[in-house]
Design a protein around this motif. Structure first.
Motif, PDB file in Angstrom:
ATOM      1  N   PHE A 558       0.854  -1.056  -0.036  1.00  0.00           N
ATOM      2  CA  PHE A 558      -0.126   0.018   0.163  1.00  0.00           C
ATOM      3  C   PHE A 558       0.858   1.037   0.032  1.00  0.00           C
ATOM      4  O   PHE A 558       1.867   1.468   0.671  1.00  0.00           O
ATOM      5  CB  PHE A 558      -0.937   0.060   1.040  1.00  0.00           C
ATOM      6  CG  PHE A 558      -2.205   0.964   1.258  1.00  0.00           C
ATOM      7  CD1 PHE A 558      -3.352   0.133   0.563  1.00  0.00           C
ATOM      8  CD2 PHE A 558      -1.957   2.338   1.312  1.00  0.00           C
ATOM      9  CE1 PHE A 558      -4.516   1.041   0.641  1.00  0.00           C
ATOM     10  CE2 PHE A 558      -3.442   3.087   1.087  1.00  0.00           C
ATOM     11  CZ  PHE A 558      -4.462   2.406   0.978  1.00  0.00           C
ATOM     12  N   PRO A 559       0.665   2.099  -1.116  1.00  0.00           N
ATOM     13  CA  PRO A 559       1.552   3.178  -0.917  1.00  0.00           C
ATOM     14  C   PRO A 559       1.481   4.434   0.335  1.00  0.00           C
ATOM     15  O   PRO A 559       0.569   4.445   0.828  1.00  0.00           O
ATOM     16  CB  PRO A 559       1.018   3.987  -2.361  1.00  0.00           C
ATOM     17  CG  PRO A 559      -0.308   3.408  -2.244  1.00  0.00           C
ATOM     18  CD  PRO A 559      -0.162   2.309  -1.864  1.00  0.00           C
ATOM     19  N   GLY A 564       5.186   8.268   6.381  1.00  0.00           N
ATOM     20  CA  GLY A 564       4.631   7.069   6.449  1.00  0.00           C
ATOM     21  C   GLY A 564       3.145   6.799   6.666  1.00  0.00           C
ATOM     22  O   GLY A 564       2.606   5.795   6.847  1.00  0.00           O
ATOM     23  N   ARG A 565       2.416   7.954   6.485  1.00  0.00           N
ATOM     24  CA  ARG A 565       0.960   7.474   6.472  1.00  0.00           C
ATOM     25  C   ARG A 565       0.489   7.014   4.974  1.00  0.00           C
ATOM     26  O   ARG A 565       1.213   7.411   4.162  1.00  0.00           O
ATOM     27  CB  ARG A 565       0.272   8.996   6.490  1.00  0.00           C
ATOM     28  CG  ARG A 565       0.679   9.704   7.933  1.00  0.00           C
ATOM     29  CD  ARG A 565      -0.083  10.989   8.221  1.00  0.00           C
ATOM     30  NE  ARG A 565      -1.438  10.800   8.237  1.00  0.00           N
ATOM     31  CZ  ARG A 565      -2.392  12.056   8.192  1.00  0.00           C
ATOM     32  NH1 ARG A 565      -1.841  13.213   8.484  1.00  0.00           N
ATOM     33  NH2 ARG A 565      -3.632  11.916   8.466  1.00  0.00           N
TER      34      ARG A 565
END
Length: 587
Positions: A558-559, A564-565
């Motif tokens: 997941f990008p 880091g969110r």
């Protein structure tokens, strides 16, 4: 092959393929005598959303096939702009249950896709390239000359039936509620020699007897009539032998005799289909049988909505009305008022946004119409119970002994109210949908329309002017088909022909994002050394998986943003790229 000599879209007649193709419409079967599909024909209909949308949908499916390395042939189906995509299957053909599931899934992804031919292995037929269209012209391949000959040669080699599984993997979908979850109350006796329901034998209903004794007209759907007759006979405790006796001479079952004379004896399969439907669903069209409690409850709810229609003429009321009618249609199918249903699925049925569904369900719960009996957990949807009319919503006329008003079938009302034309601006809005519905129902003056809908006379007059501006203000009688055509023409004039298709796509993308994020969370929580695909936002736009797999396998990690969110914008673009491959379409 099936033929339509009268050019009325009635392919009831069949014939052996002649040496010279007829000059009237004809269609070829997709399945063989063993009911295994030898051809797949994907039919994109332009009648509701127009030729541009049909072409766009067929382009998307063709891109998926191209990425999977599947050879296919595309054709313009006729002068109205419909599209066909043809695949020839090799080996032993495809299982009808798998093809039926594929048709259901593709119907979730493509707004113009016609599922009927792929859902009926016995009768499903489609006009091939070269066959005339009833409105003039023919089905014409996209290619010509040497390119067409090369394409025909490639397609003629046949494709593995696994293409059905590949396409299911390429089109994320929600599974239907299993039949076992719906209570089956009647046992089938003597299933091998003379199958029938384990119930007393009784006279046929008046409706079933009338269908048996009446020869179907030229425009009648004879397959549907046969199913209705067999359904009524099964409910009355009749057997397969009784069905064979009736089919030998009954005017209403002429379709079975024609198919038998042409070498396709389909009686046993049709009887088995009707028998198991009768065993699974206890409510069936039978005039002599009393209604079941579930149907009485739903009729009570629907009658209350009809009697108190004026109370929905308030902010949010139009949405509440659609949601309740949509819940009624789900409940009639599931045979229960307690439903496991997610907001997006309900949104598609009610023609609303998922956020609106979530918000208005809470309002309906406060007013007593629905009760949440179980909360959502993971991929399992929340459970809601559709309650009987709350206090103050009862049908006062019925309780006083007056005849209740005639009910408008919920599917008919929803089909009208969920049309793209009634979306908010630049559409005409939900209030206009209710006013137009009252107009179709016989209200001929602004005063009567105001009394039927609950809106002010000023609102009604202003809305009628808007309806007239898009040629919808006529007061004469109109058929369902003509009304459908008028609505589509008005929506096209206002540029609203893709609203529902866009909403459908957003719901599918949202489901995939949710599944992808859940997979990502599970991977992160797993102990030990983690292995997995590299983070690659462009991965899904080029990868063509021939098998199904977890979302994290299809799309990669997941990008995330630099901090880091989760980067949902990039993730959404990745999923869209997977669902709509790059334009590399083999014509």
């Amino acid at each position: 092959m099936r033929v339509d000599p009268s050019r009325t879209h009635d392919y009831g007649a069949t014939m052996v393929v002649p040496q010279q193709a007829p000059d009237y419409p004809w269609a070829v079967y997709l399945a063989d005598r063993d009911l295994r599909f030898r051809l797949l024909a994907f039919d994109f209909d332009s009648s509701r959303l127009g030729p541009d949308r049909a072409l766009a949908d067929s382009d998307r499916l063709a891109a998926h096939l191209d990425n999977l390395g599947v050879y296919f042939l595309r054709a313009h189906s006729g002068p109205a702009g419909g599209q066909h995509i043809w695949i020839r299957l090799g080996e032993d053909g495809a299982d009808p249950a798998a093809v039926r599931e594929l048709a259901r899934v593709l119907g979730q992804h493509y707004a113009t896709f016609d599922t009927s031919a792929l859902r009926n292995p016995a009768m499903g037929a489609v006009r091939p390239p070269g066959a005339p269209h009833r409105d003039g012209g023919r089905s014409v391949p996209h290619l010509d000359g040497a390119k067409l000959q090369q394409a025909l040669k490639r397609v003629g080699r046949g494709t593995t039936p696994e293409v059905v599984t590949w396409l299911l993997a390429r089109h994320p979908h929600t599974s239907p509620r299993p039949i076992a979850a719906i209570s089956a109350t009647v046992r089938v006796s003597d299933p091998t020699t003379n199958p029938h329901l384990d119930r007393p034998r009784r006279p046929l209903s008046a409706a079933t007897q009338e269908l048996l004794d009446t020869t179907p007209g030229k425009r009648a759907d004879r397959s549907a009539i046969t199913h209705s007759i067999f359904l009524g006979m099964a409910c009355a405790g009749r057997t397969l032998d009784d069905a064979r006796t009736a089919a030998a001479s009954a005017p209403g079952l002429v379709r079975l005799r024609e198919d038998r004379d042409n070498g396709r004896d389909d009686l046993a399969r049709q009887w088995d289909r009707a028998l198991h439907r009768a065993a699974t669903f206890t409510h069936l069209p039978d005039d002599n049988a009393p209604q079941e409690p579930i149907d009485e409850d739903l009729d009570t709810i629907e009658r209350a909505l009809t009697v108190h229609a004026v109370r929905f003429a308030q902010p949010g009321g139009e949405s509440d009305e659609r949601i309740l009618y949509a819940l009624i249609t789900f409940a009639r199918t599931a045979r229960t008022r307690t439903l496991d249903i997610d907001c997006r699925r309900l949104a598609q049925r009610a023609g609303l946004a998922a956020s609106t569904i979530s918000r208005r369900l809470r309002v309906l719960a406060q007013t007593g119409w629905v009760t949440q009996t179980d909360v959502a957990a993971g991929t399992r949807a929340a459970s809601w119970t559709l309650n009987l009319p709350p206090k103050g919503w009862e049908d006062a006329a019925a309780t006083q002994g007056n005849p209740p008003p005639a009910l408008t079938p919920a599917p008919t009302l929803l089909a009208h109210h969920t049309h793209d034309l009634w979306t908010p601006r630049p559409g005409l809005g939900a209030a206009a949908a209710r006013i137009h519905w009252a107009l179709l129902g016989g209200a001929r003056t602004p005063e009567k329309i105001a009394g039927a809908t609950g809106y002010s006379l000023k609102t009604v007059e202003k809305t009628l002017q808007r309806l007239c501006s898009v040629h919808l203000g006529g007061l004469g009688p109109a058929s369902a088909e003509s009304v459908k055509g008028e609505l589509h023409a008005a929506a096209k004039e206002l540029g609203l022909t893709e609203v529902s298709a866009g909403r459908r796509e957003r719901h599918i993308v949202d489901r995939e994002l949710y599944a992808w994020w859940n997979d990502e969370q599970a991977w992160r929580r797993r102990k030990g050394k983690k292995r997995g695909p590299k983070r690659n936002a462009g991965m899904a736009t080029t990868l063509a998986l021939p098998i199904d797999g977890p979302a994290r396998i299809k799309y990669g990690r997941f990008p995330t943003k630099p901090g880091g969110r989760a980067d949902y914008r990039t993730a959404r673009d990745t999923v869209r790229g997977y669902l709509a491959p790059a334009e590399r379409v083999a014509a």
